[in-house]
Write a protein that holds these residues in place. Structure first.
Motif, PDB file in Angstrom:
ATOM      1  N   VAL A  39       0.814  -1.215   0.000  1.00  0.00           N
ATOM      2  CA  VAL A  39       0.000   0.000   0.000  1.00  0.00           C
ATOM      3  C   VAL A  39       0.845   1.261   0.000  1.00  0.00           C
ATOM      4  O   VAL A  39       0.516   2.230  -0.675  1.00  0.00           O
ATOM      5  CB  VAL A  39      -0.967  -0.005   1.202  1.00  0.00           C
ATOM      6  CG1 VAL A  39      -1.737   1.288   1.312  1.00  0.00           C
ATOM      7  CG2 VAL A  39      -1.935  -1.181   1.089  1.00  0.00           C
ATOM      8  N   THR A  40       1.944   1.279   0.719  1.00  0.00           N
ATOM      9  CA  THR A  40       2.729   2.511   0.841  1.00  0.00           C
ATOM     10  C   THR A  40       3.828   2.647  -0.210  1.00  0.00           C
ATOM     11  O   THR A  40       4.342   3.746  -0.405  1.00  0.00           O
ATOM     12  CB  THR A  40       3.373   2.634   2.235  1.00  0.00           C
ATOM     13  OG1 THR A  40       4.199   1.490   2.468  1.00  0.00           O
ATOM     14  CG2 THR A  40       2.308   2.738   3.318  1.00  0.00           C
ATOM     15  N   VAL A  41       4.181   1.556  -0.888  1.00  0.00           N
ATOM     16  CA  VAL A  41       5.268   1.640  -1.865  1.00  0.00           C
ATOM     17  C   VAL A  41       4.823   1.190  -3.256  1.00  0.00           C
ATOM     18  O   VAL A  41       4.882   1.969  -4.210  1.00  0.00           O
ATOM     19  CB  VAL A  41       6.507   0.828  -1.406  1.00  0.00           C
ATOM     20  CG1 VAL A  41       7.610   0.891  -2.457  1.00  0.00           C
ATOM     21  CG2 VAL A  41       7.021   1.334  -0.067  1.00  0.00           C
ATOM     22  N   ILE A  42       4.371  -0.031  -3.398  1.00  0.00           N
ATOM     23  CA  ILE A  42       4.116  -0.586  -4.727  1.00  0.00           C
ATOM     24  C   ILE A  42       2.947   0.108  -5.421  1.00  0.00           C
ATOM     25  O   ILE A  42       3.083   0.565  -6.561  1.00  0.00           O
ATOM     26  CB  ILE A  42       3.916  -2.109  -4.661  1.00  0.00           C
ATOM     27  CG1 ILE A  42       5.224  -2.766  -4.202  1.00  0.00           C
ATOM     28  CG2 ILE A  42       3.483  -2.657  -6.014  1.00  0.00           C
ATOM     29  CD1 ILE A  42       5.138  -4.254  -3.984  1.00  0.00           C
ATOM     30  N   LEU A  43       1.798   0.195  -4.787  1.00  0.00           N
ATOM     31  CA  LEU A  43       0.639   0.824  -5.440  1.00  0.00           C
ATOM     32  C   LEU A  43       0.885   2.290  -5.798  1.00  0.00           C
ATOM     33  O   LEU A  43       0.571   2.699  -6.923  1.00  0.00           O
ATOM     34  CB  LEU A  43      -0.614   0.667  -4.581  1.00  0.00           C
ATOM     35  CG  LEU A  43      -1.183  -0.753  -4.507  1.00  0.00           C
ATOM     36  CD1 LEU A  43      -2.407  -0.790  -3.602  1.00  0.00           C
ATOM     37  CD2 LEU A  43      -1.506  -1.316  -5.867  1.00  0.00           C
ATOM     38  N   PRO A  44       1.465   3.099  -4.897  1.00  0.00           N
ATOM     39  CA  PRO A  44       1.762   4.479  -5.307  1.00  0.00           C
ATOM     40  C   PRO A  44       2.768   4.562  -6.463  1.00  0.00           C
ATOM     41  O   PRO A  44       2.654   5.443  -7.310  1.00  0.00           O
ATOM     42  CB  PRO A  44       2.323   5.132  -4.043  1.00  0.00           C
ATOM     43  CG  PRO A  44       1.777   4.319  -2.925  1.00  0.00           C
ATOM     44  CD  PRO A  44       1.675   2.920  -3.456  1.00  0.00           C
ATOM     45  N   LEU A  45       3.725   3.634  -6.519  1.00  0.00           N
ATOM     46  CA  LEU A  45       4.661   3.637  -7.647  1.00  0.00           C
ATOM     47  C   LEU A  45       3.949   3.268  -8.948  1.00  0.00           C
ATOM     48  O   LEU A  45       4.258   3.828 -10.007  1.00  0.00           O
ATOM     49  CB  LEU A  45       5.828   2.685  -7.393  1.00  0.00           C
ATOM     50  CG  LEU A  45       6.886   3.174  -6.414  1.00  0.00           C
ATOM     51  CD1 LEU A  45       7.967   2.123  -6.226  1.00  0.00           C
ATOM     52  CD2 LEU A  45       7.491   4.493  -6.854  1.00  0.00           C
TER      53      LEU A  45
END
Length: 146
Positions: A39-45
């Motif tokens: 949620v905090t790294v992959i999806l925003p990327l």
């Protein structure tokens, strides 16, 4: 369901810690891939990469005047930064190295680009392109350590 997956991961880690340690993508956290928070790294990327892909290549479908294409692209790029910078910071603070973050961002970029090109611009990658992109994914696997 997520609690079941977490319980399973904990049980397996207690019964067979060597098995869990030998599989690099296994994480006791069901919301992580290769230990990278989803949620905090992959999806925003993924979102930031989609924004940047649209900013860089979206104008190719519609022949806008160059100044309009640049202005619209800059507005879209602002959204890219709004997702990318917090994701990179969160990943780095979670202990992911800069090399790993960069490799992750590039592989996400390739996959987002291929999907964008196929859906939006109706371009299909050749088998050689897909093999090349697959090798990049293997590179990501190696960067995260086997």
């Amino acid at each position: 369901m997520a609690n079941d997956a977490f319980s399973l991961a904990e049980q397996l880690a207690q019964v067979a810690p060597d098995v869990v340690a030998s599989v690099p993508f296994w994480s006791a956290d069901p919301a992580a891939i290769y230990g990278v928070p989803l949620v905090t790294v992959i999806l925003p990327l993924v979102i930031s990469t989609l924004c940047m892909t649209i900013a860089w290549f979206g104008h190719l479908k519609y022949r806008l005047p160059m100044i309009a294409a640049i202005a619209i692209s800059w507005i879209i790029a602002l959204a890219e930064y709004a997702f990318s910078i917090p994701a990179i910071r969160a990943g780095y603070e979670a202990g992911i190295s800069l090399v790993q973050l960069k490799a992750l961002h590039e592989v996400i970029g390739i996959f987002v680009f291929v999907i964008f090109a196929m859906i939006y611009l109706k371009e299909k990658p050749s088998w050689a392109h897909l093999v090349g992109f697959g090798l990049m994914a293997v590179g990501l696997y190696l960067v995260f350590g086997v």
